[in-house]
Design a protein around this motif. Structure first.
Motif, PDB file in Angstrom:
ATOM      1  N   MET A   1       0.845  -1.200   0.000  1.00 56.47           N
ATOM      2  CA  MET A   1       0.000   0.000   0.000  1.00 56.47           C
ATOM      3  C   MET A   1       0.881   1.251   0.000  1.00 56.47           C
ATOM      4  O   MET A   1       1.807   1.356   0.793  1.00 56.47           O
ATOM      5  CB  MET A   1      -0.885  -0.018   1.248  1.00 56.47           C
ATOM      6  N   GLU A   2       0.614   2.160  -0.913  1.00 57.82           N
ATOM      7  CA  GLU A   2       1.409   3.399  -1.003  1.00 57.82           C
ATOM      8  C   GLU A   2       0.511   4.612  -0.805  1.00 57.82           C
ATOM      9  O   GLU A   2      -0.702   4.547  -1.021  1.00 57.82           O
ATOM     10  CB  GLU A   2       2.016   3.538  -2.405  1.00 57.82           C
ATOM     11  N   ARG A   3       1.159   5.726  -0.460  1.00 56.51           N
ATOM     12  CA  ARG A   3       0.477   7.015  -0.443  1.00 56.51           C
ATOM     13  C   ARG A   3       1.266   7.987  -1.301  1.00 56.51           C
ATOM     14  O   ARG A   3       2.504   7.949  -1.321  1.00 56.51           O
ATOM     15  CB  ARG A   3       0.373   7.566   0.980  1.00 56.51           C
ATOM     16  N   THR A   4       0.532   8.883  -1.983  1.00 56.40           N
ATOM     17  CA  THR A   4       1.184   9.909  -2.797  1.00 56.40           C
ATOM     18  C   THR A   4       0.406  11.206  -2.663  1.00 56.40           C
ATOM     19  O   THR A   4      -0.762  11.188  -2.262  1.00 56.40           O
ATOM     20  CB  THR A   4       1.269   9.443  -4.274  1.00 56.40           C
ATOM     21  N   LEU A   5       1.053  12.331  -2.965  1.00 56.33           N
ATOM     22  CA  LEU A   5       0.372  13.616  -2.865  1.00 56.33           C
ATOM     23  C   LEU A   5      -0.071  14.095  -4.244  1.00 56.33           C
ATOM     24  O   LEU A   5       0.695  14.034  -5.209  1.00 56.33           O
ATOM     25  CB  LEU A   5       1.277  14.691  -2.250  1.00 56.33           C
ATOM     26  N   SER A   6      -1.301  14.577  -4.296  1.00 59.00           N
ATOM     27  CA  SER A   6      -1.842  15.212  -5.504  1.00 59.00           C
ATOM     28  C   SER A   6      -2.177  16.664  -5.198  1.00 59.00           C
ATOM     29  O   SER A   6      -2.679  16.968  -4.117  1.00 59.00           O
ATOM     30  CB  SER A   6      -3.122  14.479  -5.924  1.00 59.00           C
ATOM     31  N   ILE A   7      -1.895  17.547  -6.150  1.00 59.61           N
ATOM     32  CA  ILE A   7      -2.410  18.923  -6.077  1.00 59.61           C
ATOM     33  C   ILE A   7      -3.214  19.184  -7.351  1.00 59.61           C
ATOM     34  O   ILE A   7      -2.704  19.000  -8.460  1.00 59.61           O
ATOM     35  CB  ILE A   7      -1.288  19.978  -5.980  1.00 59.61           C
ATOM     36  N   ILE A   8      -4.476  19.576  -7.169  1.00 64.86           N
ATOM     37  CA  ILE A   8      -5.259  20.113  -8.288  1.00 64.86           C
ATOM     38  C   ILE A   8      -4.938  21.606  -8.314  1.00 64.86           C
ATOM     39  O   ILE A   8      -5.192  22.319  -7.347  1.00 64.86           O
ATOM     40  CB  ILE A   8      -6.768  19.836  -8.121  1.00 64.86           C
ATOM     41  N   LYS A   9      -4.316  22.063  -9.403  1.00 65.56           N
ATOM     42  CA  LYS A   9      -3.739  23.404  -9.465  1.00 65.56           C
ATOM     43  C   LYS A   9      -4.812  24.465  -9.756  1.00 65.56           C
ATOM     44  O   LYS A   9      -5.948  24.140 -10.138  1.00 65.56           O
ATOM     45  CB  LYS A   9      -2.638  23.418 -10.531  1.00 65.56           C
ATOM     46  N   PRO A  10      -4.418  25.759  -9.602  1.00 61.81           N
ATOM     47  CA  PRO A  10      -5.408  26.839  -9.731  1.00 61.81           C
ATOM     48  C   PRO A  10      -6.181  26.840 -11.051  1.00 61.81           C
ATOM     49  O   PRO A  10      -7.364  27.228 -11.080  1.00 61.81           O
ATOM     50  CB  PRO A  10      -4.559  28.111  -9.595  1.00 61.81           C
ATOM     51  N   ASP A  11      -5.549  26.437 -12.151  1.00 61.79           N
ATOM     52  CA  ASP A  11      -6.271  26.459 -13.443  1.00 61.79           C
ATOM     53  C   ASP A  11      -7.431  25.475 -13.428  1.00 61.79           C
ATOM     54  O   ASP A  11      -8.546  25.805 -13.869  1.00 61.79           O
ATOM     55  CB  ASP A  11      -5.320  26.164 -14.615  1.00 61.79           C
ATOM     56  N   GLU A  76      -4.221   7.005  -1.845  1.00 58.87           N
ATOM     57  CA  GLU A  76      -3.709   5.776  -1.235  1.00 58.87           C
ATOM     58  C   GLU A  76      -4.131   4.569  -2.061  1.00 58.87           C
ATOM     59  O   GLU A  76      -5.269   4.519  -2.550  1.00 58.87           O
ATOM     60  CB  GLU A  76      -4.287   5.674   0.177  1.00 58.87           C
ATOM     61  N   GLY A  77      -3.236   3.609  -2.203  1.00 60.51           N
ATOM     62  CA  GLY A  77      -3.573   2.360  -2.892  1.00 60.51           C
ATOM     63  C   GLY A  77      -2.317   1.644  -3.309  1.00 60.51           C
ATOM     64  O   GLY A  77      -1.212   2.168  -3.148  1.00 60.51           O
ATOM     65  N   GLU A  78      -2.504   0.447  -3.880  1.00 57.78           N
ATOM     66  CA  GLU A  78      -1.349  -0.272  -4.412  1.00 57.78           C
ATOM     67  C   GLU A  78      -0.789   0.518  -5.586  1.00 57.78           C
ATOM     68  O   GLU A  78      -1.560   0.940  -6.463  1.00 57.78           O
ATOM     69  CB  GLU A  78      -1.797  -1.650  -4.910  1.00 57.78           C
ATOM     70  N   ASN A  79       0.517   0.738  -5.621  1.00 57.97           N
ATOM     71  CA  ASN A  79       1.167   1.498  -6.706  1.00 57.97           C
ATOM     72  C   ASN A  79       0.583   2.893  -6.901  1.00 57.97           C
ATOM     73  O   ASN A  79       0.507   3.402  -8.028  1.00 57.97           O
ATOM     74  CB  ASN A  79       1.075   0.738  -8.040  1.00 57.97           C
ATOM     75  N   ALA A  80       0.141   3.526  -5.813  1.00 55.47           N
ATOM     76  CA  ALA A  80      -0.560   4.816  -5.918  1.00 55.47           C
ATOM     77  C   ALA A  80       0.284   5.873  -6.634  1.00 55.47           C
ATOM     78  O   ALA A  80      -0.247   6.642  -7.446  1.00 55.47           O
ATOM     79  CB  ALA A  80      -0.933   5.312  -4.523  1.00 55.47           C
ATOM     80  N   MET A  81       1.586   5.901  -6.368  1.00 54.73           N
ATOM     81  CA  MET A  81       2.428   6.944  -6.968  1.00 54.73           C
ATOM     82  C   MET A  81       2.434   6.814  -8.496  1.00 54.73           C
ATOM     83  O   MET A  81       2.170   7.780  -9.203  1.00 54.73           O
ATOM     84  CB  MET A  81       3.853   6.842  -6.380  1.00 54.73           C
ATOM     85  N   LYS A  82       2.671   5.610  -8.998  1.00 56.96           N
ATOM     86  CA  LYS A  82       2.746   5.426 -10.457  1.00 56.96           C
ATOM     87  C   LYS A  82       1.362   5.556 -11.100  1.00 56.96           C
ATOM     88  O   LYS A  82       1.221   6.151 -12.174  1.00 56.96           O
ATOM     89  CB  LYS A  82       3.367   4.073 -10.794  1.00 56.96           C
ATOM     90  N   ILE A  83       0.358   4.998 -10.440  1.00 58.43           N
ATOM     91  CA  ILE A  83      -0.994   5.108 -11.017  1.00 58.43           C
ATOM     92  C   ILE A  83      -1.361   6.587 -11.177  1.00 58.43           C
ATOM     93  O   ILE A  83      -1.864   7.015 -12.221  1.00 58.43           O
ATOM     94  CB  ILE A  83      -2.027   4.364 -10.143  1.00 58.43           C
TER      95      ILE A  83
END
Ligand code: CMP
Length: 137
Positions: A1-11, A76-83
């Protein structure tokens, strides 16, 4: 199980596609373990992108990231960063594969709709930048 950060940007926030982008994550097996809409300060943006501080595009990047609210999320999920990176597509939307978030919602390399951590090491640092442990579940 992995965690990664996402940012939805201002545009993408200004375009009203927060829900469509979060749906891409959930529809592809990623759990939203934390999320928050917020306005970055200049100090926030400069610190978050400190690794790029010597690059020619740094000032434009910071200007853009403080130009309106963003949505920061822990995925969060399996292979979250690459997905997440596959779902986003190439940094430059003109090079992004059809059906990716950047191909569908981004305008150019600065206003490119989303950010995603590029390694598990960066993910840990970027998640800790925005969220405390008790906000992630
Ligand atoms: P992001 O994944 O948020 O990481 C750094 C950002 O800098 C990148 O997305 C782009 O929006 C922006 N950027 C602008 N110019 C460039 C460039 N030449 N190479 C990489 N990133 C760039």
């Amino acid at each position: 199980m992995e965690r990664t950060l996402s940012i939805i940007k201002p545009d993408a926030v200004a375009k009203g596609v927060i829900g469509k982008i979060l749906d891409r994550f959930e529809s592809n097996g990623l759990k939203i373990a934390a999320t928050r809409k917020m306005q970055l300060s200049r100090a926030d943006a400069e610190a978050f992108y400190a690794a790029h501080s010597e690059r020619s595009f740094f000032n434009d990047l910071v200007d853009f990231m403080v130009s309106g609210p963003v949505v920061v999320s822990v995925l969060e999920g399996e292979n979250a960063m690459k997905i997440n990176r596959d779902l986003m597509g190439a940094t430059n939307p003109k090079e992004a594969e059809a059906g990716t978030i950047r191909a569908d919602f981004a305008e150019n390399i600065d206003a490119n709709a989303v950010h995603g951590s590029d390694s598990l090491e960066s993910a840990a640092i970027e998640i800790a930048f925005f969220f405390s442990q008790r906000e992630i579940s």
